[in-house]
Write an enzyme that holds these catalytic residues in place. Structure first.
Site, PDB file in Angstrom:
ATOM      1  CB  VAL A 112      -9.154  10.141 -25.089  1.00 14.49           C
ATOM      2  CG1 VAL A 112      -8.448   8.896 -25.616  1.00 14.49           C
ATOM      3  CG2 VAL A 112     -10.665  10.011 -25.220  1.00 14.49           C
ATOM      4  CB  CYS A 113      -4.578  10.111 -24.685  1.00 15.05           C
ATOM      5  SG  CYS A 113      -2.828   9.994 -25.042  1.00 15.05           S
ATOM      6  CB  THR A 114      -2.017  13.927 -22.922  1.00 16.88           C
ATOM      7  OG1 THR A 114      -2.168  14.062 -24.336  1.00 16.88           O
ATOM      8  CG2 THR A 114      -0.865  12.976 -22.613  1.00 16.88           C
ATOM      9  CB  THR A 132      -2.913  10.643 -18.521  1.00 19.07           C
ATOM     10  OG1 THR A 132      -2.700  11.299 -19.770  1.00 19.07           O
ATOM     11  CG2 THR A 132      -1.575  10.417 -17.831  1.00 19.07           C
ATOM     12  CB  ALA A 165      -5.045   4.263 -20.570  1.00 18.86           C
TER      13      ALA A 165
END
Length: 207
Positions: A112-114, A132, A165
């Protein structure tokens, strides 16, 4: 019931919704809506951290891990969240080695995300499509030239690897894992129970 074991990594300054969103999805999934209150999720969810000490997430939320890196049992699904803490953890050789070993062994690998930056640093995204948080797309592209960075998709699926993202995208990613394991109807029922708008037909980035 043959439950799948999900390990969700937590570390200092992890983004709260990055790990809590998938935790909610996997923990409230049910195979039979009519007996929702009487049965367990088909997923066993564990929070995994480097030590047994409480972890302070973004915003000051304190979280108690279920297991440590050394004590973590075999996993079917690994979720690597992101957050500001990834800037430090991307230099944490012990954590990266654990991610590399466990990530190579699981049935489904996600971020998830970074959190995808940690997967990239561990060499688990080489030659793959990934994404990301929108603020970190350039960081990913510059750091990992072998990764095809997708700027337009909310969740990127490349074989058994799913990257998503920013922040809330982890909910959609987890629902896709539910659909992979138990079918689209179960995923939609899970989202409906959460009163979450899940539209897998529209996988465009939300911002």
């Amino acid at each position: 019931m043959n439950r799948k074991r999900v390990g969700i990594l937590v570390f200092p300054q992890v983004e709260v919704l990055d790990f809590c969103g998938p935790f909610e999805v996997f923990s409230v999934t049910r195979l039979n809506e009519s007996t929702r209150r009487d049965e367990s999720s088909p997923f066993e969810v564990l929070l995994v951290a480097e030590t047994a000490e409480p972890v302070t997430a973004t915003g000051g939320l304190r979280v108690i891990p279920d297991v440590t890196l050394d004590g973590c049992p075999p996993l079917d699904v690994l979720v690597v969240p992101g957050g500001w803490g990834t800037r430090s953890e991307i230099k944490n050789d012990r954590l990266l080695a654990w991610i590399k070993t466990r990530g190579a062994a699981v049935e489904t690998l996600t971020s998830v995300c970074t959190g995808s930056m940690l997967l990239g640093q561990a060499g688990l995204l080489d030659g793959r499509h990934a994404t990301t948080h929108w603020r970190s797309l350039s960081w990913m592209r510059e750091s990992f030239p072998s990764i095809t960075v997708d700027e337009k998709m909310h969740v990127v699926e490349d074989g058994h690897v799913l990257t998503s993202a920013g922040i809330s995208a982890g909910i959609d990613m987890a629902l896709r894992v539910v659909a992979r394991s138990h079918g689209e109807e179960i995923a939609r029922n899970t989202a409906r129970n959460m009163e979450y708008r899940y539209v897998p037909e529209d996988n465009s980035r939300r911002v």
